[in-house]
Design a protein around this motif. Structure first.
Motif, mmCIF file in Angstrom:
data_model
loop_
_atom_site.group_PDB
_atom_site.id
_atom_site.type_symbol
_atom_site.label_atom_id
_atom_site.label_comp_id
_atom_site.label_asym_id
_atom_site.label_seq_id
_atom_site.Cartn_x
_atom_site.Cartn_y
_atom_site.Cartn_z
ATOM 1 N N ASN A 229 0.931 -1.265 -0.156
ATOM 2 C CA ASN A 229 0.060 -0.007 0.034
ATOM 3 C C ASN A 229 0.841 1.182 0.111
ATOM 4 N N GLN A 230 1.729 1.507 0.980
ATOM 5 C CA GLN A 230 2.665 2.569 1.110
ATOM 6 C C GLN A 230 3.496 2.800 -0.179
ATOM 7 N N MET A 231 4.045 1.722 -0.966
ATOM 8 C CA MET A 231 4.697 1.893 -2.020
ATOM 9 C C MET A 231 3.844 2.305 -3.000
ATOM 10 N N TYR A 232 2.755 1.556 -3.318
ATOM 11 C CA TYR A 232 1.707 1.871 -4.303
ATOM 12 C C TYR A 232 1.421 3.467 -4.161
ATOM 13 N N LEU A 235 4.443 5.918 -4.644
ATOM 14 C CA LEU A 235 4.897 5.996 -6.145
ATOM 15 C C LEU A 235 3.993 6.701 -7.038
ATOM 16 N N ALA A 236 2.834 6.107 -6.571
ATOM 17 C CA ALA A 236 1.481 6.697 -7.334
ATOM 18 C C ALA A 236 1.688 8.530 -7.437
ATOM 19 N N SER A 237 1.753 8.892 -6.302
ATOM 20 C CA SER A 237 1.821 10.447 -5.738
ATOM 21 C C SER A 237 2.917 11.124 -6.531
ATOM 22 N N LEU A 238 4.205 10.307 -6.634
ATOM 23 C CA LEU A 238 5.090 10.681 -7.296
ATOM 24 C C LEU A 238 5.041 10.905 -8.815
ATOM 25 N N GLU A 239 4.545 9.915 -9.264
ATOM 26 C CA GLU A 239 4.132 9.806 -10.789
ATOM 27 C C GLU A 239 3.248 10.756 -11.329
ATOM 28 N N ILE A 240 2.109 11.058 -10.330
ATOM 29 C CA ILE A 240 1.299 12.188 -10.542
ATOM 30 C C ILE A 240 1.917 13.508 -10.534
ATOM 31 N N MET A 251 7.495 5.836 -15.457
ATOM 32 C CA MET A 251 8.721 5.951 -14.599
ATOM 33 C C MET A 251 9.361 4.499 -14.263
ATOM 34 N N LEU A 252 10.641 4.363 -14.223
ATOM 35 C CA LEU A 252 11.483 3.066 -14.095
ATOM 36 C C LEU A 252 12.098 2.955 -12.834
ATOM 37 N N LEU A 253 11.523 1.991 -11.749
ATOM 38 C CA LEU A 253 12.191 1.899 -10.497
ATOM 39 C C LEU A 253 13.521 0.992 -10.546
ATOM 40 N N VAL A 254 14.371 1.206 -9.723
ATOM 41 C CA VAL A 254 15.526 0.289 -9.547
ATOM 42 C C VAL A 254 15.047 -0.865 -8.693
ATOM 43 N N HIS A 255 15.463 -1.919 -9.176
ATOM 44 C CA HIS A 255 15.457 -3.250 -8.322
ATOM 45 C C HIS A 255 16.624 -3.723 -7.797
ATOM 46 N N ASN A 256 16.484 -4.079 -6.664
ATOM 47 C CA ASN A 256 17.780 -4.887 -5.917
ATOM 48 C C ASN A 256 18.431 -5.934 -6.341
#
Length: 708
Positions: A229-232, A235-240, A251-256
């Motif tokens: 939930n917090q990630m979604y 990140l959705a607010s950042l994308e907005i 947007m591209l997210l870095v994976h570990n």
């Protein structure tokens, strides 16, 4: 090439902007309450340097790449939703028991030496929200007991009554046959359809981890659901915010895992520690372009000190059973060791041992070190560097933060000088010695335990505070050369811009490659090839879903091999994608034997126990354009006179030492600065302690060399 890469750390948000021929770095304090604010502030600083506004840049860049700490923060704050678990009846205690030893996971070595005194972590899922359902699949994937639909509905409703806001479905042997997990998902969705406000996120364990090991697989799924939930929403607010400013691409997210993907192809668990991983990926690329085969990557930020390794034998170190916070998980991650030794690490006097300790607690960005003047009262590494004379109080972080020397002095006097009786300078020296020793000890352990000698490596020092401490830990390790890379203060953000879109899919598969009892090689290749084809198809689908050209998709096959039932297993990159003959099998066995000997010593191989495959892994990826990093070609020559001088203090040397201070803008490629000296850049400072020199390279890079 036009791209924005951002790495959000515990203290600073770093931005690296590539815009045609312009390469720009910027920093801002991390805004933990709303990460988008710090993100946009750093980007605005970068855009100002190329005299464009944010909307003009975002509307024309090819990609925005983002490494986030949202997941890490959610775990630290325990701010995730109430998670409910549906598991096979009889296995409800798998998570609470923690393999009967899980309470030692995530503790320091000192704490693990006294496990009876260790505290269990507060559970993410209490026992009351764990429900067993009637079903059973055996180890081979055969259905022993079908799913009882009425029982599932009853348990789902009970968990919702208990307050469950997300479901984890983790059934026994689901990685062999996921049919029952999919059936449970169908039933839950029937009860709570996705188009209703009461819809509940559902995480199936076989989609999170393809390896056996019920506890680690279940914990992987729990953490993924806990962060969802917090990630979604974060990140959705950042994308907005990006959309509002003209950015229309995904947007591209870095994976570990060492790659990146779009938001719609990213699981929450894959973003943990993604920032440091981006720095290590940049180290791999720099190793090739600088022709430096053996590098120790050291990233000193505001909160932590991260250590990674790049070796001449080309081995990429993965942690296939990493510990996140206090929990063992089974999702593969690029291996890094993290130490609480950043610029914001808090120094204290330990009365029990009559010693000064530093970290792992950090002042972060709010309130930050005492010298920030934002309410911090405890002494930190940054306060120490200011007192010792290494930092310019008026030109810290590009002049965006004015440091208070008096506040730093007061913090050290109150918390270190009073209990120890030391003078201010001696206390500051002791703190620096402790920080450097902690780093050196951690580096030695990480390098030596993998069978290498630190003296045969070059240290790569980056992060905002790295070049200030590089001489200190390198001298203790016997390392003579330290490489400071281009744009060192935002090197992890630069690394995010150099990563490939990549997905890893794996599956547990116990297969004898060499049967020592019958002295037989594997001769039936269908299961191996079918598994590779299935995993490759999943990776291909992931990339196609993101709009990738099918012709650009590449893949490699990796297998985890072990001798008999040994615990030690080695990951081997297959030189082929399918097994077709005994020659392929023998080639795979030879690779395994050679890697095993390199890791554990020649003669340690045990073919008499047989060789088996435990895990098959397929890495699907697309190569992207990289930011070029090239070593200096200029001949060394003496540097001009310094801009000014400053009195600094160094451990092991009495009194103040007159130290040359250079502005990096006044130095050219090939200039050699003799220590003791400071080279100030807009966002970091290089320190050459007595007995060291600095050779200036391209685009702000440098080499620190020990001269005595």
């Amino acid at each position: 090439m036009r791209q924005v890469s951002v790495d959000i750390g515990g203290t600073f948000t770093d931005c690296f902007l590539v815009y045609d021929d312009a390469y720009v770095e910027a920093k801002s304090l991390t805004t933990h309450h709303h990460l988008a604010s710090g993100f946009m502030d750093a980007l605005a600083q970068a855009c100002t340097q190329i005299e464009l506004d944010v909307k003009a840049v975002l509307s024309s860049v090819d990609a925005v790449r983002y490494a986030t700490t949202l997941g890490t923060n959610a775990l630290i704050e325990r701010s995730g939703p109430s998670v409910g678990i549906l598991t096979t009846a009889g296995f409800e205690s798998t998570v609470p028991l923690m393999r009967a030893r899980g309470y030692g996971d995530g503790l320091t070595a000192a704490e693990q030496s006294d496990l009876p005194a260790a505290d269990r972590p507060a559970p993410l899922v209490p026992v009351t929200r764990i429900a067993g359902i009637q079903e059973r699949i055996d180890y081979a994937g055969k259905v022993v007991l079908s799913v009882d639909e009425d029982d599932v509905r009853s348990q789902v409703r009970r968990l919702v009554d208990e307050g469950a806001q997300a479901f984890v479905v983790a059934l026994t042997n689901a990685v062999v046959n996921p049919a029952h997990e999919k059936e449970v998902e169908r039933i839950v969705l029937d009860e709570y359809p996705t188009h209703l406000l009461g819809a509940i996120p559902i995480v199936l364990s076989h989609r999170v981890s393809g390896r056996k090991g019920e506890y680690a697989r279940t914990m992987s799924s729990i953490i993924d659901a806990y962060l969802h939930n917090q990630m979604y929403h974060g990140l959705a607010s950042l994308e907005i915010e990006l959309r509002r400013n003209g950015y229309t691409k995904p947007m591209l997210l870095v994976h570990n895992t060492g790659g990146m993907a779009q938001l719609n192809s990213t699981a929450s668990l894959q973003t943990i520690h993604s920032g440091p991983v981006a720095g290590l990926e940049a180290t791999h690329y720099l190793s090739k372009t600088y022709d430096q085969p053996n590098l120790i990557a050291t990233d000193m930020g505001g909160t932590s000190f991260d250590i990674g390794l790049v070796t001449s034998d080309g081995v990429k170190f993965y942690d296939f059973n990493p510990v996140i916070d206090r929990w063992l998980v089974s999702t593969p991650m690029t291996y890094l060791h993290t130490l609480g030794a950043g610029g914001g690490s808090i120094a204290r006097y330990d009365r029990l041992w009559s010693a000064i300790e530093v970290g792992p607690e950090s002042a972060g960005s709010d309130p930050g070190p005492a010298c920030y003047g934002r309410g911090g009262r405890l002494p930190t590494t940054t306060d120490t560097n200011l007192v010792l004379g290494y930092l310019d109080a008026d030109n810290y972080a590009g002049g965006t933060i004015k440091l208070s020397l008096r506040r730093a002095q007061r913090a050290i006097e109150e918390h270190i000088c009073k209990p120890t009786g030391m003078s201010l300078v001696e206390a500051a020296k002791a703190i620096k010695r402790k920080v450097d020793s902690n780093m050196a000890n951690a580096i030695f352990k990480e390098v030596a335990v993998k069978g290498y000698n630190p003296k045969n490596f070059v240290a790569l020092s980056y992060g905002g505070g790295g070049p200030l401490h590089a001489c200190g830990y390198a001298a203790q390790l016997g390392i003579k050369h330290v490489l400071v890379p281009p744009f060192s203060s935002v090197f992890s953000a630069l690394g995010a811009g150099n990563m490939n879109q990549l997905h890893i899919h794996e599956r547990s598969l116990y297969m004898m490659v060499y049967d020592a009892t019958g002295r037989r090689l594997l001769d039936d290749y269908q299961v191996f090839n079918d598994t590779v084809a299935e995993l490759a198809a999943k990776g291909r689908d992931d990339l196609l879903r993101q709009g990738v050209d099918p012709a650009d998709i590449q893949s490699r096959v990796e297998v985890d091999l072990r001798y008999g039932n040994q615990l030690a297993q080695i990951g081997v990159v297959c030189p082929f994608e399918r097994l077709t003959s005994h020659r392929d099998v023998v080639e795979l066995l030879d690779l395994f034997s050679n890697l095993y000997a390199q890791r554990f010593g020649e003669g340690s191989q045990a073919p008499e126990a047989g060789v088996r495959i435990n895990v098959i892994r397929v890495v699907s990826y697309v190569d992207h354009d990289k930011f070029a990093m090239r070593p200096t070609q200029a001949e060394p020559r003496p540097a001009p006179s310094p801009a000014r001088w400053r009195e600094c203090y160094y451990p092991g040397i009495d009194g103040a030492v007159k130290t040359a201070v250079y502005d990096v803008a006044c130095l050219e490629e090939g200039h050699v600065v003799e220590g003791p000296a400071l080279v100030e850049t807009p966002r970091t400072t290089y320190l050459a302690e007595p007995g060291w020199q600095i050779t200036i390279g391209r685009t702000g890079s440098a080499v620190l060399t020990r001269t005595i």
